[in-house]
Write an enzyme that holds these catalytic residues in place. Structure first.
Site, PDB file in Angstrom:
ATOM      1  N   SER A  85     -24.843 -17.723   9.198  1.00 26.63           N
ATOM      2  CA  SER A  85     -25.161 -17.957   7.751  1.00 26.63           C
ATOM      3  C   SER A  85     -26.800 -17.203   7.144  1.00 26.63           C
ATOM      4  O   SER A  85     -27.469 -17.492   8.186  1.00 26.63           O
ATOM      5  CB  SER A  85     -24.983 -19.261   7.515  1.00 26.63           C
ATOM      6  OG  SER A  85     -25.649 -19.298   6.064  1.00 26.63           O
ATOM      7  N   TYR A  98     -27.856 -27.851   8.835  1.00 29.75           N
ATOM      8  CA  TYR A  98     -26.937 -26.408   8.663  1.00 29.75           C
ATOM      9  C   TYR A  98     -27.669 -25.417   8.874  1.00 29.75           C
ATOM     10  O   TYR A  98     -27.358 -24.523   9.753  1.00 29.75           O
ATOM     11  CB  TYR A  98     -26.378 -26.451   7.124  1.00 29.75           C
ATOM     12  CG  TYR A  98     -25.579 -25.125   6.933  1.00 29.75           C
ATOM     13  CD1 TYR A  98     -24.267 -25.290   7.714  1.00 29.75           C
ATOM     14  CD2 TYR A  98     -25.799 -24.180   6.499  1.00 29.75           C
ATOM     15  CE1 TYR A  98     -23.573 -24.191   7.722  1.00 29.75           C
ATOM     16  CE2 TYR A  98     -25.080 -22.948   6.458  1.00 29.75           C
ATOM     17  CZ  TYR A  98     -23.812 -23.083   6.935  1.00 29.75           C
ATOM     18  OH  TYR A  98     -23.176 -22.037   6.986  1.00 29.75           O
TER      19      TYR A  98
HETATM   20  N1  LIG Z   1     -18.336 -20.168   2.541  1.00 30.63           N
HETATM   21  C1  LIG Z   1     -19.857 -19.716   2.620  1.00 30.63           C
HETATM   22  O1  LIG Z   1     -20.428 -19.733   1.739  1.00 30.63           O
HETATM   23  C2  LIG Z   1     -20.438 -19.409   3.999  1.00 30.63           C
HETATM   24  C3  LIG Z   1     -21.587 -18.967   4.074  1.00 30.63           C
HETATM   25  C4  LIG Z   1     -22.274 -18.405   5.033  1.00 30.63           C
HETATM   26  C5  LIG Z   1     -21.522 -18.689   6.501  1.00 30.63           C
HETATM   27  N2  LIG Z   1     -20.451 -19.347   6.601  1.00 30.63           N
HETATM   28  C6  LIG Z   1     -19.619 -19.802   7.662  1.00 30.63           C
HETATM   29  O2  LIG Z   1     -18.355 -19.112   7.563  1.00 30.63           O
HETATM   30  C7  LIG Z   1     -17.439 -19.691   8.511  1.00 30.63           C
HETATM   31  C8  LIG Z   1     -16.128 -19.834   7.823  1.00 30.63           C
HETATM   32  O3  LIG Z   1     -16.350 -20.777   6.743  1.00 30.63           O
HETATM   33  P1  LIG Z   1     -15.569 -20.646   5.381  1.00 30.63           P
HETATM   34  O4  LIG Z   1     -16.503 -20.256   4.381  1.00 30.63           O
HETATM   35  O5  LIG Z   1     -14.399 -19.732   5.615  1.00 30.63           O
HETATM   36  O6  LIG Z   1     -15.080 -22.035   5.137  1.00 30.63           O
HETATM   37  P2  LIG Z   1     -13.722 -22.841   5.295  1.00 30.63           P
HETATM   38  O7  LIG Z   1     -12.851 -22.165   4.156  1.00 30.63           O
HETATM   39  O8  LIG Z   1     -13.930 -24.460   5.104  1.00 30.63           O
HETATM   40  O9  LIG Z   1     -13.244 -22.694   6.509  1.00 30.63           O
HETATM   41  C9  LIG Z   1     -13.446 -23.310   7.671  1.00 30.63           C
HETATM   42  C10 LIG Z   1     -12.980 -22.820   9.017  1.00 30.63           C
HETATM   43  O10 LIG Z   1     -13.350 -23.584   9.936  1.00 30.63           O
HETATM   44  C11 LIG Z   1     -12.311 -24.290  10.631  1.00 30.63           C
HETATM   45  N3  LIG Z   1     -12.510 -25.599  11.069  1.00 30.63           N
HETATM   46  C12 LIG Z   1     -13.281 -26.799  10.577  1.00 30.63           C
HETATM   47  N4  LIG Z   1     -13.486 -27.751  11.248  1.00 30.63           N
HETATM   48  C13 LIG Z   1     -12.741 -27.378  12.477  1.00 30.63           C
HETATM   49  C14 LIG Z   1     -12.604 -28.036  13.688  1.00 30.63           C
HETATM   50  N5  LIG Z   1     -12.799 -29.326  13.927  1.00 30.63           N
HETATM   51  N6  LIG Z   1     -11.717 -27.588  14.500  1.00 30.63           N
HETATM   52  C15 LIG Z   1     -11.174 -26.275  14.427  1.00 30.63           C
HETATM   53  N7  LIG Z   1     -11.343 -25.558  13.373  1.00 30.63           N
HETATM   54  C16 LIG Z   1     -12.308 -26.174  12.347  1.00 30.63           C
HETATM   55  C17 LIG Z   1     -11.256 -24.497   9.552  1.00 30.63           C
HETATM   56  O11 LIG Z   1      -9.862 -24.554  10.043  1.00 30.63           O
HETATM   57  P3  LIG Z   1      -8.441 -25.317   9.119  1.00 30.63           P
HETATM   58  O12 LIG Z   1      -8.533 -24.533   7.962  1.00 30.63           O
HETATM   59  O13 LIG Z   1      -7.694 -25.506  10.138  1.00 30.63           O
HETATM   60  O14 LIG Z   1      -9.384 -26.747   8.901  1.00 30.63           O
HETATM   61  C18 LIG Z   1     -11.456 -23.017   8.950  1.00 30.63           C
HETATM   62  O15 LIG Z   1     -10.803 -21.986   9.482  1.00 30.63           O
HETATM   63  C19 LIG Z   1     -18.298 -20.970   8.924  1.00 30.63           C
HETATM   64  O16 LIG Z   1     -18.813 -21.044  10.181  1.00 30.63           O
HETATM   65  C20 LIG Z   1     -19.311 -21.210   7.958  1.00 30.63           C
HETATM   66  O17 LIG Z   1     -20.472 -21.869   8.403  1.00 30.63           O
HETATM   67  C21 LIG Z   1     -19.687 -19.732   5.114  1.00 30.63           C
END
Ligand SMILES: NC(=O)c1ccc[n+]([C@@H]2O[C@H](COP(=O)([O-])OP(=O)(O)OC[C@H]3O[C@@H](n4cnc5c(N)ncnc54)[C@H](OP(=O)(O)O)[C@@H]3O)[C@@H](O)[C@H]2O)c1
Length: 207
Positions: A85, A98
């Site tokens: 991130s 985080y």
């Molecule tokens: N959104 C942002 O602003 C942002 C910015 C920088 C980095 N990121 C990173 O990007 C990545 C994806 O996040 P996102 O934005 O796509 O968020 P999201 O929409 O909340 O998706 C999170 C993902 O992680 C999975 N997950 C959560 N808890 C889990 C568990 N206990 N076991 C297995 N899978 C789990 C979820 O699976 P399910 O759908 O099956 O629950 C989903 O596929 C993360 O690593 C996050 O830190 C996000």
């Protein structure tokens, strides 16, 4: 397509995924994307919630990478993409846990890149800024409070990450206009290295 679903914070469930990664010789790519966020001051945080976040963002990523790597290196091809991130670098008062987890993902990836320097296996770290996903729900931070120009769509993040991978970038920061800014940052870190472990303390610490 064969889908295995698992709660990666559950020891029994992650071990099923690890076994698959260790034994399925058709696997060529691991994308460590699963992750969560928590944006509250540590003094008012729940320690169990912090531990669960570390378990997901750090422990599961480490375990899955460890499971897939021997097969990839033995087969002489493959890719691991670790989603870090921008908050690995942009450290905030509410991001102790985080940012800590995502800094881990970055440094873990950079160490692995060194370990694999002679291998055809590629490891990339991706550092997205704010992305419009469900990630923010219940995280303690309100995406709606951010200016629109700070927020990227998930599709654009994925396209940028893949373009960075194709370009051979070890670290991809989708919104950073000049990759040379990241390279300067890395170069500054490298200039510290020769003096980070010496027999004597620096003059300013000696009476
Ligand atoms: N959104 C942002 O602003 C942002 C910015 C920088 C980095 N990121 C990173 O990007 C990545 C994806 O996040 P996102 O934005 O796509 O968020 P999201 O929409 O909340 O998706 C999170 C993902 O992680 C999975 N997950 C959560 N808890 C889990 C568990 N206990 N076991 C297995 N899978 C789990 C979820 O699976 P399910 O759908 O099956 O629950 C989903 O596929 C993360 O690593 C996050 O830190 C996000």
């Amino acid at each position: 397509m064969d889908v295995v679903s698992a709660d990666l914070t559950d020891a029994a469930q992650i071990s099923v995924v690890e076994e698959r990664l260790r034994t399925d010789e058709s696997i060529e790519v691991l994308i460590n994307n699963a992750g969560g966020g928590l944006f509250t001051p540590l003094a008012t945080s729940d320690a169990a919630a912090s531990e669960a976040l570390i378990n997901l963002n750090v422990t599961s990523l480490t375990r899955l990478t460890t499971a897939v790597l021997p097969g990839l290196t033995a087969r002489g091809r493959g890719t691991v993409v670790n989603i870090s991130s921008a908050l690995a670098l942009n450290i905030l008062p509410v991001s102790a846990v985080y940012s800590g987890t995502k800094s881990y993902v970055l440094t873990f990836t950079q160490a692995l890149q060194q370990e694999l320097a002679e291998s055809p296996v590629v490891v990339q770290a991706v550092l997205p800024g704010a992305v419009r996903t469900e990630f923010w729900d219940g995280s303690g931070a309100d995406l709606g409070a951010f200016p629109d120009e700070w927020i990227m769509s998930a599709d654009e993040v994925v396209d940028a990450a893949l373009a960075g991978l194709d370009a051979g970038e070890p670290v991809t920061i989708p919104s950073l206009p000049q990759i040379s800014d990241w390279e300067s940052f890395e170069k500054a870190r490298q200039t510290l290295v020769p003096n980070l472990s010496l027999r004597v303390p620096a003059d300013r610490y000696r009476g």
